[in-house]
Design a protein around this motif. Structure first.
Motif, PDB file in Angstrom:
ATOM      1  N   VAL A  26       0.843  -1.204   0.000  1.00  0.00           N
ATOM      2  CA  VAL A  26       0.000   0.000   0.000  1.00  0.00           C
ATOM      3  C   VAL A  26       0.874   1.249   0.000  1.00  0.00           C
ATOM      4  N   TYR A  27       1.853   1.274   0.890  1.00  0.00           N
ATOM      5  CA  TYR A  27       2.743   2.436   0.991  1.00  0.00           C
ATOM      6  C   TYR A  27       3.473   2.672  -0.321  1.00  0.00           C
ATOM      7  N   SER A  28       4.058   1.612  -0.876  1.00  0.00           N
ATOM      8  CA  SER A  28       4.808   1.729  -2.122  1.00  0.00           C
ATOM      9  C   SER A  28       3.914   2.211  -3.260  1.00  0.00           C
ATOM     10  N   PHE A  29       2.706   1.676  -3.344  1.00  0.00           N
ATOM     11  CA  PHE A  29       1.779   2.041  -4.416  1.00  0.00           C
ATOM     12  C   PHE A  29       1.356   3.505  -4.314  1.00  0.00           C
ATOM     13  N   ILE A  30       0.933   3.923  -3.124  1.00  0.00           N
ATOM     14  CA  ILE A  30       0.455   5.297  -2.946  1.00  0.00           C
ATOM     15  C   ILE A  30       1.581   6.301  -3.172  1.00  0.00           C
ATOM     16  N   GLU A  31       2.771   6.002  -2.667  1.00  0.00           N
ATOM     17  CA  GLU A  31       3.882   6.933  -2.807  1.00  0.00           C
ATOM     18  C   GLU A  31       4.368   7.063  -4.249  1.00  0.00           C
ATOM     19  N   SER A  32       4.157   6.028  -5.052  1.00  0.00           N
ATOM     20  CA  SER A  32       4.528   6.130  -6.461  1.00  0.00           C
ATOM     21  C   SER A  32       3.410   6.764  -7.285  1.00  0.00           C
ATOM     22  N   GLU A  33       2.155   6.455  -6.939  1.00  0.00           N
ATOM     23  CA  GLU A  33       1.017   6.973  -7.686  1.00  0.00           C
ATOM     24  C   GLU A  33       0.706   8.440  -7.374  1.00  0.00           C
ATOM     25  N   LYS A  34       1.219   8.953  -6.260  1.00  0.00           N
ATOM     26  CA  LYS A  34       0.887  10.331  -5.881  1.00  0.00           C
ATOM     27  C   LYS A  34       1.370  11.358  -6.905  1.00  0.00           C
ATOM     28  N   TYR A  35       2.325  10.968  -7.736  1.00  0.00           N
ATOM     29  CA  TYR A  35       2.847  11.886  -8.743  1.00  0.00           C
ATOM     30  C   TYR A  35       1.945  11.989  -9.971  1.00  0.00           C
ATOM     31  N   ILE A  36       1.027  11.039 -10.112  1.00  0.00           N
ATOM     32  CA  ILE A  36       0.143  11.058 -11.274  1.00  0.00           C
ATOM     33  C   ILE A  36      -1.336  11.022 -10.917  1.00  0.00           C
ATOM     34  N   SER A  37      -1.636  10.814  -9.646  1.00  0.00           N
ATOM     35  CA  SER A  37      -3.031  10.740  -9.216  1.00  0.00           C
ATOM     36  C   SER A  37      -3.273  11.708  -8.067  1.00  0.00           C
ATOM     37  N   SER A  38      -4.215  12.618  -8.229  1.00  0.00           N
ATOM     38  CA  SER A  38      -4.527  13.566  -7.161  1.00  0.00           C
ATOM     39  C   SER A  38      -5.125  12.853  -5.957  1.00  0.00           C
ATOM     40  N   ALA A  39      -5.860  11.771  -6.195  1.00  0.00           N
ATOM     41  CA  ALA A  39      -6.448  11.011  -5.091  1.00  0.00           C
ATOM     42  C   ALA A  39      -5.352  10.347  -4.257  1.00  0.00           C
ATOM     43  N   ALA A  40      -4.350   9.774  -4.935  1.00  0.00           N
ATOM     44  CA  ALA A  40      -3.230   9.153  -4.225  1.00  0.00           C
ATOM     45  C   ALA A  40      -2.412  10.209  -3.490  1.00  0.00           C
ATOM     46  N   ALA A  41      -2.225  11.375  -4.115  1.00  0.00           N
ATOM     47  CA  ALA A  41      -1.485  12.469  -3.477  1.00  0.00           C
ATOM     48  C   ALA A  41      -2.184  12.918  -2.200  1.00  0.00           C
ATOM     49  N   LYS A  42      -3.507  12.958  -2.238  1.00  0.00           N
ATOM     50  CA  LYS A  42      -4.271  13.358  -1.058  1.00  0.00           C
ATOM     51  C   LYS A  42      -4.109  12.350   0.071  1.00  0.00           C
ATOM     52  N   ILE A  43      -4.120  11.062  -0.270  1.00  0.00           N
ATOM     53  CA  ILE A  43      -3.938  10.014   0.738  1.00  0.00           C
ATOM     54  C   ILE A  43      -2.546  10.096   1.352  1.00  0.00           C
ATOM     55  N   SER A  44      -1.541  10.313   0.506  1.00  0.00           N
ATOM     56  CA  SER A  44      -0.169  10.447   0.992  1.00  0.00           C
ATOM     57  C   SER A  44      -0.054  11.618   1.960  1.00  0.00           C
ATOM     58  N   GLN A  45      -0.654  12.744   1.598  1.00  0.00           N
ATOM     59  CA  GLN A  45      -0.611  13.929   2.449  1.00  0.00           C
ATOM     60  C   GLN A  45      -1.356  13.694   3.756  1.00  0.00           C
ATOM     61  N   GLU A  46      -2.513  13.043   3.675  1.00  0.00           N
ATOM     62  CA  GLU A  46      -3.294  12.746   4.881  1.00  0.00           C
ATOM     63  C   GLU A  46      -2.505  11.843   5.830  1.00  0.00           C
ATOM     64  N   THR A  47      -1.807  10.872   5.253  1.00  0.00           N
ATOM     65  CA  THR A  47      -1.018   9.948   6.070  1.00  0.00           C
ATOM     66  C   THR A  47       0.131  10.677   6.747  1.00  0.00           C
ATOM     67  N   HIS A  48       0.783  11.557   6.001  1.00  0.00           N
ATOM     68  CA  HIS A  48       1.867  12.364   6.567  1.00  0.00           C
ATOM     69  C   HIS A  48       1.338  13.235   7.708  1.00  0.00           C
ATOM     70  N   GLU A  49       0.224  13.878   7.484  1.00  0.00           N
ATOM     71  CA  GLU A  49      -0.371  14.742   8.510  1.00  0.00           C
ATOM     72  C   GLU A  49      -0.788  13.940   9.737  1.00  0.00           C
ATOM     73  N   LYS A  50      -1.240  12.720   9.509  1.00  0.00           N
ATOM     74  CA  LYS A  50      -1.625  11.862  10.624  1.00  0.00           C
ATOM     75  C   LYS A  50      -0.414  11.502  11.476  1.00  0.00           C
ATOM     76  N   LEU A  51       0.701  11.205  10.820  1.00  0.00           N
ATOM     77  CA  LEU A  51       1.921  10.897  11.559  1.00  0.00           C
ATOM     78  C   LEU A  51       2.394  12.117  12.334  1.00  0.00           C
ATOM     79  N   VAL A  52       2.299  13.297  11.739  1.00  0.00           N
ATOM     80  CA  VAL A  52       2.675  14.534  12.429  1.00  0.00           C
ATOM     81  C   VAL A  52       1.770  14.749  13.639  1.00  0.00           C
ATOM     82  N   SER A  53       0.471  14.577  13.451  1.00  0.00           N
ATOM     83  CA  SER A  53      -0.492  14.782  14.533  1.00  0.00           C
ATOM     84  C   SER A  53      -0.251  13.822  15.694  1.00  0.00           C
ATOM     85  N   GLU A  54       0.014  12.559  15.376  1.00  0.00           N
ATOM     86  CA  GLU A  54       0.242  11.578  16.436  1.00  0.00           C
ATOM     87  C   GLU A  54       1.597  11.791  17.107  1.00  0.00           C
TER      88      GLU A  54
END
Length: 219
Positions: free
Chosen positions: A108-136
Motif C-alpha cells: 500500500v505504501y509503495s503504491f500510494i507513494e509512487s502513484e501520488k505523482y500522477i493521481s490527485s487522489a493518491a497524493a491526497k492520501i499520501s498527504q493525509e497519512t503524513h499529517e496523521k503521523l505529524v499529529s500523532e
C-alpha cells in the motif's frame, strides 16, 4: 488460488498491489492480476469495467486501509510516564517501520507513494497519512511533556518539531523500501516468498541516532 475460492474485490486489489510492488503500477496488466489469482483475465471484467476503474478502486481501498492505522500506541500516556523520551520516540519509529514491513501495508505504501505523482487522489492520501503521523507525533510529545520527560513546547515549536520528526521517519522508510524493491527485482525467481525472504533488514542505527539527538535538545 484454488478454483473453489471466490474472487472478491479485496483479493483483486491485493493481487494488483502485489504485482505493483514487484513490477510497478504502470507495468502491471490485467493479465498479471489474473495470473496471480489463478483466473482468466476476462473474469476480472465481472468486477471492473476497465483497468483504470480497478486502479481508482485500489486507491480508494488504500486510503480506507490507512485511515484505520495508528502510528503511536493507544496507551501513549502510560508509556510516556514509564519510559524516557528517547525510548518512547524510538518505539514509535520502530512501530511505524514494522507496520510498513508487513503485508499489505508495504505494498500500500509503495503504491500510494509512487502513484501520488500522477493521481490527485493518491497524493491526497499520501498527504493525509503524513499529517496523521505529524499529529500523532505531537500527541506523543505532549504526553512526554506532561510526564516531565521533555520541556513544555509552544504550539508553533511543537508543530515544527513534529513535522521534522515525521519527515525523518518517512525519509528513512522510503530508503528502506527502495532497497527492498531493488533486491526483489534483482531476484525475480524468488517467487511469492521473495518479499519477506530478502536479506535486507531495517537499519535503525541512523534514525535512532537522530532520535537521540532530537530528544536531547528537548530536555
Amino acid at each position: 488460488m484454488a478454483k473453489s475460492d471466490k474472487v472478491t474485490r479485496e483479493k483483486i486489489i491485493l493481487a494488483f498491489l502485489d504485482s505493483c510492488f514487484v513490477k510497478n503500477a504502470g507495468g502491471t496488466s490485467l493479465s498479471d492480476v489474473a495470473e496471480r489469482l489463478g483466473i482468466k483475465k476476462a473474469s476480472l471484467y465481472n468486477h471492473y469495467e476497465s483497468r483504470d476503474a480497478m486502479v481508482e478502486d485500489c486507491i480508494r481501498w488504500c486510503g480506507d486501509y490507512y485511515r484505520k492505522a495508528y502510528f503511536i500506541p493507544t496507551d501513549i500516556e502510560a508509556v510516556s510516564k514509564r519510559y524516557n523520551a528517547e525510548n518512547v520516540m524510538k518505539g514509535i519509529v520502530n512501530r511505524w517501520f514494522k507496520m510498513n514491513e508487513k503485508e499489505p501495508l508495504i505494498q500500500v505504501y509503495s503504491f500510494i507513494e509512487s502513484e501520488k505523482y500522477i493521481s490527485s487522489a493518491a497524493a491526497k492520501i499520501s498527504q493525509e497519512t503524513h499529517e496523521k503521523l505529524v499529529s500523532e507525533t505531537k500527541t506523543a510529545f505532549r504526553c512526554l511533556a506532561n510526564a516531565g520527560k521533555i520541556i513544555d513546547l509552544e504550539e508553533n515549536d511543537l508543530e515544527t518539531l513534529s513535522e521534522m520528526f515525521a519527515s525523518i521517519t518517512i525519509s528513512t522508510l522510503d530508503d528502506y523500501i527502495v532497497s527492498k524493491k531493488i533486491e526483489i527485482r534483482s531476484n525475480p525467481e524468488g517467487g511469492e516468498d521473495s518479499l519477506f525472504g530478502t536479506s535486507n533488514e531495517i537499519d535503525f542505527g541512523k534514525v535512532y541516532n537522530l532520535v537521540e539527538t532530537f530528544c536531547s535538545m528537548l530536555k
